[in-house]
Write a protein that holds these residues in place. Structure first.
Motif, PDB file in Angstrom:
ATOM      1  N   LEU A 227      50.643  11.389  43.058  1.00 42.33           N
ATOM      2  CA  LEU A 227      49.677  11.215  41.983  1.00 42.33           C
ATOM      3  C   LEU A 227      48.564  12.242  42.100  1.00 42.33           C
ATOM      4  CD1 LEU A 227      49.393   7.322  42.212  1.00 42.33           C
ATOM      5  CD2 LEU A 227      50.904   8.655  40.727  1.00 42.33           C
ATOM      6  N   PRO A 228      48.052  12.732  40.967  1.00 43.84           N
ATOM      7  CA  PRO A 228      46.946  13.700  41.030  1.00 43.84           C
ATOM      8  C   PRO A 228      45.699  13.061  41.626  1.00 43.84           C
ATOM      9  CG  PRO A 228      47.316  12.944  38.767  1.00 43.84           C
ATOM     10  CD  PRO A 228      48.453  12.420  39.587  1.00 43.84           C
ATOM     11  N   GLY A 229      44.962  13.854  42.400  1.00 48.84           N
ATOM     12  CA  GLY A 229      43.735  13.365  43.020  1.00 48.84           C
ATOM     13  C   GLY A 229      43.960  12.677  44.344  1.00 48.84           C
ATOM     14  N   ILE A 230      45.233  12.531  44.769  1.00 40.64           N
ATOM     15  CA  ILE A 230      45.551  11.891  46.046  1.00 40.64           C
ATOM     16  C   ILE A 230      46.373  12.855  46.883  1.00 40.64           C
ATOM     17  CG2 ILE A 230      46.637   9.940  47.205  1.00 40.64           C
ATOM     18  CD1 ILE A 230      46.255   8.294  44.720  1.00 40.64           C
ATOM     19  N   GLU A 231      45.861  13.216  48.038  1.00 41.69           N
ATOM     20  CA  GLU A 231      46.606  14.096  48.924  1.00 41.69           C
ATOM     21  C   GLU A 231      46.122  13.911  50.356  1.00 41.69           C
ATOM     22  OE1 GLU A 231      46.022  18.063  47.520  1.00 41.69           O
ATOM     23  OE2 GLU A 231      44.056  17.543  46.743  1.00 41.69           O
ATOM     24  N   SER A 232      46.845  14.503  51.261  1.00 39.41           N
ATOM     25  CA  SER A 232      46.468  14.467  52.670  1.00 39.41           C
ATOM     26  C   SER A 232      46.352  15.891  53.163  1.00 39.41           C
ATOM     27  CB  SER A 232      47.507  13.703  53.497  1.00 39.41           C
ATOM     28  OG  SER A 232      47.211  13.775  54.872  1.00 39.41           O
ATOM     29  N   THR A 233      45.152  16.278  53.570  1.00 36.22           N
ATOM     30  CA  THR A 233      44.942  17.672  53.967  1.00 36.22           C
ATOM     31  C   THR A 233      45.679  18.021  55.242  1.00 36.22           C
ATOM     32  OG1 THR A 233      42.913  17.047  55.145  1.00 36.22           O
ATOM     33  CG2 THR A 233      42.692  17.775  52.845  1.00 36.22           C
ATOM     34  N   ASN A 234      45.991  17.011  56.066  1.00 38.73           N
ATOM     35  CA  ASN A 234      46.711  17.308  57.310  1.00 38.73           C
ATOM     36  C   ASN A 234      48.081  16.644  57.360  1.00 38.73           C
ATOM     37  OD1 ASN A 234      46.045  14.658  57.685  1.00 38.73           O
ATOM     38  ND2 ASN A 234      45.063  14.942  59.688  1.00 38.73           N
ATOM     39  N   GLU A 235      48.647  16.315  56.186  1.00 42.46           N
ATOM     40  CA  GLU A 235      49.994  15.748  56.069  1.00 42.46           C
ATOM     41  C   GLU A 235      50.122  14.400  56.782  1.00 42.46           C
ATOM     42  OE1 GLU A 235      53.171  19.325  55.583  1.00 42.46           O
ATOM     43  OE2 GLU A 235      52.527  18.905  57.632  1.00 42.46           O
TER      44      GLU A 235
END
Length: 843
Positions: A227-235
């Protein structure tokens, strides 16, 4: 109300669809019909009793001759009637595909349910049209057809039930579910099992989950990163960033139990078994006043809440773990659900495990390179759940839940020069939760819910250091109990009221002990919170409005916080709508980073309660405006947002700059735009999402006071597609591209500074540089098959980072132990090419 019913009947009669509703008629068991025909025409039928025992049909008209009667039976019954001669007629099973069509209605109001999901066991699926009609071609005669709609109980029918009604269609009546849910806006979003609701939240149904790139299981916390706006910068699923927030700002509920731990393998896979988890609701803004905490998002997971008629379950294995789940109805009103999962590292170390191990421990002493030592490590994880469902009667439900999550690491090393010098260290991370609920429906308009829970989180480590004969033990413990009471009142079919009260008591312990030199520090804090809230929801035709107010009281500080909430969606044209969401929220717990060597360097975060002084209550204010379009299987969403979170501390941001060891509190402001376009058909779903955001810190006591956030990612793009090659074979390919995260380099020519006997990195302007762009391509393959009519199998394969692209996901510096005037650059790398395979059986 009468006017609405007239509209319904006009639509139903006037539809141009081939399928329309079938009227009720008197039916007679086929066994009786056969005896009547035998007497009428003096013939004999040859058949297997079990083939016709459950079938009832309308009697053939008595004026028909024998051949016409046989033709009539062949048209009505999913069997083959064949006359061998004038005396004998055989009946055999029909082995062919049929058409299943009909209309889906609400059982109570008889209103149409557009967007209802119709799925078959051979992975064929469709959704009901605006007039409620649906049509599925080439359905195997022995298939099971499942009809579902959010807010209503799921119904299963046999394909042969549609055989006699192939021309007229069946009327499918769905009963309202006992669980209140928001109506579906988009029934199939990105992939089957993902749906979008009117209030803007996204729902993931794990048991209906299709396929997403790189995944072999419907991993809860991996899936939502699409989903846009949701991510993990370090996986890491233990570090999910929602609209620029930190992981501890995500409020996580599992069956109304607040959870303080989210990942196995220290964040690489979700700690929540997806096979018993039934539904996950993800909310980024406009949260119901019923919930607080989590100033960035809410991830609300729930398990099955309806008692089944028969036993069901499944088991599976992949290159990381094996699991099973089972749902056992003990009586018509009593059921127990169980699940368990365990890593397979006790038996074999797979290539997937090796990749995960390298990624998880790369920045810790566990994976430190040292030719003078011989090291050995043993890592495993497991989780388990249990749930008891008891229906006192149709109006009262009792539920009890248990969940346990554990990660265990044991590490030993020997000195190659002197094997008598050895060390043994270990790390244990656990979260256990108990919960119970009582749902009651007192009248058609009034219902109540009472929930209570206990949650306990522990992380403990022991680290024995050979050179100094020093034993360091560390512990972080969270114990929380809570209770909530909700009262729902239905004013009419368009208006709902909610009011309630909530109490939480949270205690946290942080402990550090050293034997040489002797040192001990133990800190305990307790916080009791009370809250009352009220909310009204209005929904009619093209308008959705939810407004609420929450009043929080912190007993220890004698402090009140008022939190307004609003969520509006208004259709302005066919398929086009405007939406506005806003909320104030607070958070009274946070994760801090005290020491660079916390918990063997594997886990560097400790939970800590606010003290309303050095660690203030975090408060967020967020508003978003957007427009969405949903028509002809096109879904387009454009949303702008602004989020301000005040009360963050320098110690919980994980700074690698000159502010790393300072005590201060400040805020961050994130402004951005999220865009998603998704096209779905019966066989194909393709999408692209883009997020632009500008995320900055502000600390009054720092110089400079404003600088980029650690997770300031200006541009992020995700694209992918999944395609049904055959009814039982699916593929998915997708990729992610985004800017690298900020980092801070040392001052050139003056890389370190001395303070007493210690040296520190002398950092330049904070977060003034950015890492190289991040790029990853993932792919998955899914194949479903049947062992028997009741036992289903699934084989899935996936590859994360299929191109083996090397990404640097974090960079910091440390003092060179061989030259204190210099700093060494440390780069944390992302996962390399990581394959996985899973095999499942469900019954």
């Amino acid at each position: 109300m009468r006017f609405n019913k007239w509209i319904f009947y006009v639509l139903l009669i006037g539809t141009k669809s081939i399928c329309s509703a079938q009227t009720n008629s008197n039916k007679t068991p086929l066994t009786i019909v056969i005896k009547t025909i035998e007497q009428q025409f003096d013939v004999k039928f040859s058949y297997a009793v079990e083939d016709i025992a459950t079938i009832s049909i309308e009697k053939p008209h008595p004026t028909l001759n024998l051949q016409q009667t046989i033709d009539d039976l062949n048209a009505k019954v999913p069997l083959q009637f064949k006359a061998l001669d004038n005396r004998y007629i055989t009946i055999s099973k029909l082995n062919k595909n049929i058409r299943a069509c009909g209309v889906v209605l609400a059982a109570d109001s008889k209103t149409i349910l557009p967007g209802a999901s119709i799925r078959t066991t051979n992975s064929n699926w469709t959704v009901a049209a605006k007039n409620g009609n649906f049509n599925l071609e080439n359905v195997p005669i022995d298939a099971i057809i499942t009809i579902s709609y959010i807010g209503y109980e799921t119904k299963e029918l046999k394909a042969k039930d549609f055989f006699a009604a192939a021309k007229e269609g069946l009327t499918i009546l769905l009963k309202p579910s006992k669980e209140e849910l928001n109506p579906v806006l988009i029934p199939v979003f990105l992939t089957s099992g993902l749906q979008k609701t009117t209030d803007g939240s996204t729902i993931l149904y794990t048991k209906k989950f299709g396929i997403l790139p790189g995944l072999t299981e419907p991993d809860v916390l991996q899936s939502i990163q699409t989903l846009p706006g949701i991510e993990s910068t370090n996986e890491s699923v233990a570090n999910i960033n929602v609209r620029g927030g930190t992981n501890d700002q995500n409020f996580m509920l599992w069956d109304n139990i607040k959870m303080y731990h989210s990942g196995h393998f220290f964040g690489l896979i979700s700690a929540y078994n997806p096979n018993l988890t039934n539904k996950i609701v993800v909310t980024k803004n406009g949260t119901s006043a019923e919930f607080s905490d989590g100033v960035s998002s809410m991830i609300n997971m729930s398990t099955n809440n309806e008692i089944k008629k028969s036993i069901s379950g499944g088991a599976g294995i992949n290159l990381i773990s094996g699991d099973f789940f089972v749902q056992i109805p003990l009586a018509t009103n009593l059921e127990i659900d169980l699940s368990a999962r365990h890593s397979i590292t006790d038996f074999v170390n797979t290539p997937t495990y090796s990749k995960y191990y390298k990624k998880s421990f790369q920045d810790s002493e566990i994976n430190a390179d040292n030719t003078d030592r011989n090291t050995n490590s043993d890592f495993n994880f497991y989780d388990y759940t249990a749930k008891i469902l008891y229906d006192l009667n149709e109006k009262h439900q009792l539920r009890a839940n248990l969940i346990g999550i554990t990660n265990e690491l044991n590490y030993s090393e020997k000195n190659n020069a002197n094997e008598s010098l050895s060390k043994s260290s270990g790390l244990s991370q656990k979260n256990i939760g108990f919960g119970g609920s009582w749902n009651a429906k007192w009248s058609p308009k009034i219902s109540t819910e009472f929930n209570s829970y206990y949650s306990r989180y522990n992380i403990d480590s022991r680290d024995y250091r050979i050179a100094t004969e020093q034993l360091l033990t560390e512990a972080n413990e969270v114990i929380e109990t809570g209770a909530k009471f909700n009262l729902h009142y239905l004013l009419n079919e368009n208006f709902k009221l909610l009011t309630g009260y909530q109490m939480n008591e949270t205690g946290m312990l942080n402990q550090t002990r050293v034997n040489n030199p002797l040192y001990s520090s133990t800190k305990k804090t307790v916080l009791l919170n009370h809250a009352t809230y009220a909310e009204t929801t209005y929904q009619k035709n093209n308008t959705f409005l939810r407004m609420g107010l929450r009043l929080n009281y912190f007993q220890k500080f004698q402090k009140f916080l008022i939190e307004p909430r609003i969520n509006v969606r208004q259709s302005i044209a066919k398929g086009l709508a405007l939406k506005v969401e806003g909320e104030f929220k607070n958070q009274s717990s946070t994760q801090i980073i005290d020491f660079e060597d916390d918990f063997l360097g594997v886990e560097k975060r400790r939970w800590q309660l606010v003290d309303n002084n050095t660690i203030p209550i975090a408060q967020s204010k967020q508003v978003s405006f957007g427009i969405d379009y949903s028509q002809n299987n096109w879904n387009i969403d454009l949303t702008s947002f602004c989020k301000i979170v005040d009360g963050i501390t320098a110690s919980n941001q994980g700074f690698y700059n000159n502010f790393q060891y300072q005590n201060a509190h400040g805020s961050y402001t994130n402004k951005g735009i999220e865009f998603l376009i998704n096209k779905t058909t019966q066989d194909l779903s393709t999408w692209i999402s883009y997020t632009y955001s500008q995320n900055n810190y502000h600390f009054d006591s720092f110089i400079p006071s404003t600088f980029p956030n650690n997770v300031d990612i200006r541009h992020s793009v995700t694209l992918g597609f999944n395609y049904t090659v055959f009814d039982n074979l699916k593929i998915a390919i997708g990729g992610t591209w985004r800017n690298g995260v900020p980092y801070t380099k040392p001052v050139e020519g003056n890389e370190t500074v001395q303070n007493g006997n210690r040296y520190f990195v002398n950092y330049d302007a904070p977060n003034s540089l950015k890492l190289d762009n991040f790029l990853r391509l993932d792919t998955s393959l899914s194949y479903n098959f049947n062992f028997t009519s009741s036992i289903k199998g699934a084989l899935r394969a996936g590859v994360i980072n299929a191109t083996n692209h090397e990404n640097t996901i974090n960079r910091y510096y440390k003092v060179d132990p061989n030259d204190n005037s210099k700093a060494i650059q440390v780069n944390n790398k992302s996962l390399g090419m990581t394959p996985n395979i899973s095999f499942r059986m469900n019954f």
